[in-house]
Design an enzyme around this catalytic site. Structure first.
Site, PDB file in Angstrom:
ATOM      1  N   ASN A   1      38.671  44.178  32.933  1.00 40.08           N
ATOM      2  CA  ASN A   1      37.550  43.870  33.823  1.00 40.08           C
ATOM      3  C   ASN A   1      38.044  42.955  34.939  1.00 40.08           C
ATOM      4  O   ASN A   1      38.269  41.762  34.734  1.00 40.08           O
ATOM      5  CB  ASN A   1      36.424  43.215  33.033  1.00 40.08           C
ATOM      6  CG  ASN A   1      35.769  44.180  32.078  1.00 40.08           C
ATOM      7  OD1 ASN A   1      34.991  45.036  32.486  1.00 40.08           O
ATOM      8  ND2 ASN A   1      36.095  44.058  30.796  1.00 40.08           N
ATOM      9  N   GLU A   2      38.206  43.530  36.104  1.00 41.09           N
ATOM     10  CA  GLU A   2      38.737  42.818  37.258  1.00 41.09           C
ATOM     11  C   GLU A   2      37.685  41.890  37.870  1.00 41.09           C
ATOM     12  O   GLU A   2      36.491  42.044  37.617  1.00 41.09           O
ATOM     13  CB  GLU A   2      39.189  43.823  38.320  1.00 41.09           C
ATOM     14  CG  GLU A   2      40.378  44.666  37.903  1.00 41.09           C
ATOM     15  CD  GLU A   2      41.666  43.875  37.901  1.00 41.09           C
ATOM     16  OE1 GLU A   2      42.047  43.354  38.961  1.00 41.09           O
ATOM     17  OE2 GLU A   2      42.284  43.763  36.831  1.00 41.09           O
ATOM     18  N   PRO A   3      38.112  40.915  38.685  1.00 38.83           N
ATOM     19  CA  PRO A   3      37.135  40.131  39.450  1.00 38.83           C
ATOM     20  C   PRO A   3      36.164  41.045  40.191  1.00 38.83           C
ATOM     21  O   PRO A   3      36.568  42.044  40.790  1.00 38.83           O
ATOM     22  CB  PRO A   3      38.017  39.351  40.424  1.00 38.83           C
ATOM     23  CG  PRO A   3      39.313  39.175  39.684  1.00 38.83           C
ATOM     24  CD  PRO A   3      39.495  40.451  38.910  1.00 38.83           C
TER      25      PRO A   3
ATOM     26  N   SER B   1      33.603  42.348  38.393  1.00 42.34           N
ATOM     27  CA  SER B   1      32.890  43.025  37.308  1.00 42.34           C
ATOM     28  C   SER B   1      31.590  42.284  37.001  1.00 42.34           C
ATOM     29  O   SER B   1      31.547  41.055  36.998  1.00 42.34           O
ATOM     30  CB  SER B   1      33.771  43.070  36.046  1.00 42.34           C
ATOM     31  OG  SER B   1      34.944  43.812  36.272  1.00 42.34           O
TER      32      SER B   1
END
Length: 661
Positions: free
Chosen positions: A182-184, A186
């Site tokens: 989950n990348e920045p 999300s």
């Protein structure tokens, strides 16, 4: 042979009162800045044993009730020690995982049949070594067609619900605060989905897998899916996770830092070791949460912090400044601000020296280095063929100019950090030279040139270079290192290429350190018998090579110490940092200043390594070139000394002494 001594380097002895509170009240006081329950362990081993106890307890509790225990597992580097411990419990203590149901947290997408996968790594590290029923292992499929991904993700979510939800999530944290993949950006409502993975996370994951490149996307369990688990453990070990852990635990919840969502989970725990905890308030600034056990380094840290907070140099701090910022204890101990100020000012003043090898015929009572012997035999260990000049190029020039006998030892070939175009350029020159000056036109060179051109033309991402290409890349770096040493007036017979075997895999992932690596270093030390050793101390190097190289040197020194080597009694060991970080000022024991002209000379020596300029493969996310990073860091150290009211220099290189255990 002790080959992990770098893990025992402790710059600041942290009192257990800060990380092992005796009761609930003490814990609530110490952790009032922390918004996620955080357990700090002295060592990684201690941490993984405690987590393993809790995981196994839950599995056995479910076994007793005749139920499955559902686990969501990641594959980051922080989880490897835990998996090793769980495997050990299975093999040595008979712990069974038959009732465990495994959900892989993420899988790379799109995957080829031969590509490295997350589930493949999870199998290797854990699943294939215990008695888990393979029918109870579920993972996102990285090979399905793109138009089937959405339905596949919904099915994955439904399967988790079929098993009653997740009992435990075990995961690490990425350099940008990502959990799972989950990348920045999300959202808290996100579920299992296809997500684009940015270059930072992809390179970090690639390093963990030991491959050069990974697909651009991932199918990852979402934030909401993780948050619905009944228990979540987030693990992080080591210096390179300090900043991101502090942000996740103490800062506000933000979608720019997905791990911060765990602040809303009712049963999440962050599990870290002391190095990873070093920037938490209760460890870094304990005076803000409790009464302190004041050491010299803690006092220095507090005063530097107070100076930067108030914008004042040390000698202008007042009793009011101390009282208003939680440092009144120091006034009780020392009687007044002036007494504390002058002590710390003198301590820092004594770290500055223009004579890194010691000043001959001078009183060395308050100098970082001894006046005698003079001149000194010096060995600078450089993990890659440019770390010496990046990290301490100014100091090297000083040592040479001041008459010391300086040796530079390049520990690895650095061959994988050379671009293919450099090989083509190099071979083009050799082939042209051969045609112009060799009447017989050496057929071996012509054939090699043709073979290399053909290989590089067909080379795909992830392909390992041939041994000939790796050798040429190593030669390119050797030539650059020799040129830089000649520029710094180091005789070429004092330039040593150790080519430690652990590095020579042709991939990012290296072999474990071996006795052979240590013996090569030990042989050099026995030959030179130095009075000074300089070794890399930037253990947060994202590729891990610096730590392994440092372990090789420290192990060799340890072996010499155990053998009673006489030369070691008159030798000091200094640790430098360079491309990745700088020493905190409270830890600096020697600061070598230099002028604008000397800084320019250092830049020139770094620029001799032309293959490491714009086209270098492993520059990382920092867009600055290595010479720019180095200059910014050196200027930053000098600027900090200036702000504290000490001498104002153009730049400084900083060192910390290592005392053999």
């Amino acid at each position: 042979m002790r080959t992990n001594l770098s893990s025992q380097i402790s710059l600041n002895r942290v009192s257990p009162k800060y990380y092992k509170p005796e009761n609930t009240i003490d814990r609530s006081v110490l952790t009032r800045f922390e918004k996620i329950p955080t357990n700090i362990y002295e060592t990684v081993d201690e941490g993984v044993k405690c987590i393993a106890d809790e995981v196994i307890r839950k599995i056995q509790e479910r076994q007793h009730d005749g139920k499955f225990c559902t686990l969501a597992l990641g594959t980051g580097a922080s989880l490897r020690p835990l998996y090793a411990e769980l495997v050990r419990r299975h093999k040595e203590e008979g712990v069974s995982f038959r009732n465990a149901v495994i959900f892989n947290l993420y899988e790379y997408y799109p995957l080829s049949e031969q590509g490295s996968s997350s589930i493949g790594q999870l199998n290797e590290l854990f699943l294939n070594q215990v008695d888990i029923d393979r029918q109870n292992v579920f993972t996102p499929d990285g090979t399905i067609p793109q138009d089937a991904v959405i339905d596949h993700c919904l099915l994955y979510e439904q399967r988790i619900k079929t098993y009653g939800g997740l009992d435990i999530v075990l995961m690490g944290i990425g350099r940008e605060g990502n959990v799972a993949m989950n990348e920045p950006g999300s959202t808290a409502a996100s579920i299992t989905r296809l997500i684009f993975v940015d270059s930072t996370s992809r390179s970090e994951a690639a390093h963990n897998l030991g491959v050069d490149n990974l697909p651009p996307c991932s199918i990852t369990m979402g934030i909401n899916t993780i948050m619905e688990a009944r228990r979540v453990y987030l693990l992080a070990w080591g210096d390179d996770k300090t900043d991101i852990i502090k942000q996740a635990v103490e800062d506000k919840i933000s979608d720019t830092l997905p791990a911060s969502y765990l602040q809303m989970h009712q049963n999440a725990t962050v599990c870290i070791d002391l190095p990873a905890a070093s920037h938490l308030t209760r460890i870094q600034r304990p005076w803000l949460v409790t009464s302190c056990e004041w050491t010299d380094k803690l006092i220095r840290s507090a005063i530097v912090w107070l100076c930067l907070l108030t914008g004042k140099p040390i000698l202008k701090l007042t009793n009011k400044d101390y009282n208003e910022n939680g440092l009144s204890e120091l006034l009780v101990l020392y009687g007044s601000a002036y007494n504390v100020n002058i002590k710390i000012f003198n301590d820092l003043q004594h770290t500055i020296t223009g004579w890194p090898g010691g000043k001959p015929n001078a009183d060395d009572t308050y100098r970082p280095e001894r006046a005698k012997p003079f001149p000194k035999r010096v060995v600078v260990f450089s993990p890659h063929p440019d770390d010496d000049v990046i990290s301490m190029g100014g100091t090297i020039r000083r040592l040479v100019q001041q008459g010391h006998d300086v040796h530079v030892a390049y520990e690895t070939s650095g061959n994988i950090a050379v671009g293919d175009e450099e090989v083509v350029r190099f071979m083009h020159f050799i082939n042209g030279f051969n045609q112009l000056f060799d009447e017989n036109q050496n057929e071996t060179i012509r054939k090699m040139y043709a073979d290399i051109k053909q290989f590089l033309l067909q080379k795909k991402e992830g392909d390992i270079d041939t041994r000939d290409i790796l050798t040429i890349k190593g030669l390119i770096r050797r030539g650059e290192a020799r040129t830089a040493c000649t520029y710094n007036r180091i005789p070429l017979d004092h330039v040593h290429f150790l080519d430690l075997p652990f590095y020579e895999t042709g991939r990012i992932e290296k072999n474990p350190i071996s006795e052979t690596d240590v013996q090569i270093v030990q042989k050099l030390l026995q030959e030179v018998q130095p009075h000074q050793i300089y070794v890399a101390g930037d253990l947060a190097d994202p590729h891990g090579t610096h730590r392994v190289c440092t372990d090789a040197v420290l192990a060799a020194i340890d072996e010499e110490k155990n053998a009673g080597a006489a030369w070691l009694k008159d030798c000091r060991i200094w640790m430098y940092r360079g491309a990745w970080a700088e020493w905190e000022i409270e830890n600096i024991e020697m600061a070598v200043p230099f002028s604008p002209e000397e800084l320019r000379a250092k830049r020139n020596s770094i620029l001799k390594h032309q293959s490491q300029m714009e086209s270098a493969p492993f520059l990382g996310n920092d867009e600055r070139l290595f010479w720019q990073r180095s200059e910014d860091r050196n200027r930053g150290t000098a600027s900090l000394y200036d702000k504290l009211g000490l001498a104002c220099y153009e730049a400084m290189e900083a060192f910390v002494e290592y005392k053999p255990l």
